[in-house]
Scaffold this active site. Structure first.
Site, PDB file in Angstrom:
ATOM      1  CB  CYS A 294     -10.360   2.281   4.896  1.00 34.16           C
ATOM      2  SG  CYS A 294     -10.402   1.948   6.646  1.00 34.16           S
ATOM      3  CB  SER A 295     -11.926   1.713  -0.325  1.00 35.87           C
ATOM      4  OG  SER A 295     -11.507   1.959  -1.650  1.00 35.87           O
TER       5      SER A 295
ATOM      6  CD  GLU B 160     -10.199   9.007   3.735  1.00 38.86           C
ATOM      7  OE1 GLU B 160      -9.800   8.788   2.578  1.00 38.86           O
ATOM      8  OE2 GLU B 160     -10.331   8.099   4.574  1.00 38.86           O
TER       9      GLU B 160
ATOM     10  CE  LYS C  10      -4.452  -1.288   0.554  1.00 34.64           C
ATOM     11  NZ  LYS C  10      -5.601  -0.732  -0.161  1.00 34.64           N
TER      12      LYS C  10
END
Ligand SMILES: [Mn+2]
Length: 198
Positions: free
Chosen positions: A86-87, A148, A74
């Site tokens: 999580c995305s 985010e 990642k």
């Protein structure tokens, strides 16, 4: 703007950087779209670039939460332990739909299959529940980071079938063997204790 060198990064992860995330304002209203790469560069985050994301918490019938250890490939937060998945919802009509967070719940279904190998029919969006939203901002390293608004969604398993993916000679094959990442089950009470006092 300095050139970002991505040659040393995992090829599949680099391909995913071209995905289009949903740009939002601080009230989670869509204001545009940009690549996953641009959304996660600290230099853009410092200018206020904010995108929509989600975090899935998946429980089995014993109130145990499925955790995963992120792959070492990642780009952001490699090897870190995290919740189930999580995305980001992507900038397409299906995942943009905001009514009852259905777009996010569809994205959650897509990523539970991609990351953990959970069959789509085991995690229908109708059984994934929206809990709340929060603003998450953190640096992973000097180049990459997060900024985010995360929708928290939760799914409780009616049965433990989701922990098995298919069968092999009549015997269920556990998720733990077919998952591309390392996963763990932790009782939620224990999880809360670890979370409060790591
Ligand atoms: Mn993100």
């Amino acid at each position: 703007m300095p050139e970002i060198n991505i040659n040393h990064l995992d090829k599949q992860q680099v391909e995913l950087l071209a995905e289009m995330c949903i740009l939002i304002d601080e009230n989670d209203n869509k204001v545009g779209a940009d690549t996953k790469k641009n959304c996660h560069l600290n230099e853009n985050i410092e200018k206020g670039l904010l995108h929509r994301a989600f975090s899935v918490f998946l429980f089995n019938t014993e109130n145990k939460l499925l955790l995963q250890q992120r792959s070492d490939a990642k780009i952001t937060f490699p090897d870190c332990f995290t919740n189930t998945c999580c995305s980001h919802p992507l900038n397409n009509p299906s995942e943009l739909e905001e009514n009852e967070a259905i777009g996010v719940r569809r994205a959650a279904q897509r990523r539970l299959k991609a990351e953990l190998g959970i069959p789509l029919e085991e995690v229908s969006p109708e059984e994934i529940y929206y809990i709340t939203r929060f603003h998450y901002k953190a640096q992973s390293d000097s180049i990459w980071g997060e900024n985010e608004i995360d929708c928290i969604v939760e799914m409780g398993m009616v049965t433990s079938n989701v922990l098995h993916v298919g069968t092999e000679n009549g015997t269920p094959v556990p998720l733990f063997r077919s998952s591309p990442v390392d996963v763990f089950l932790i009782h939620f009470d224990r999880f809360l204790i670890v979370f409060e006092d790591p």
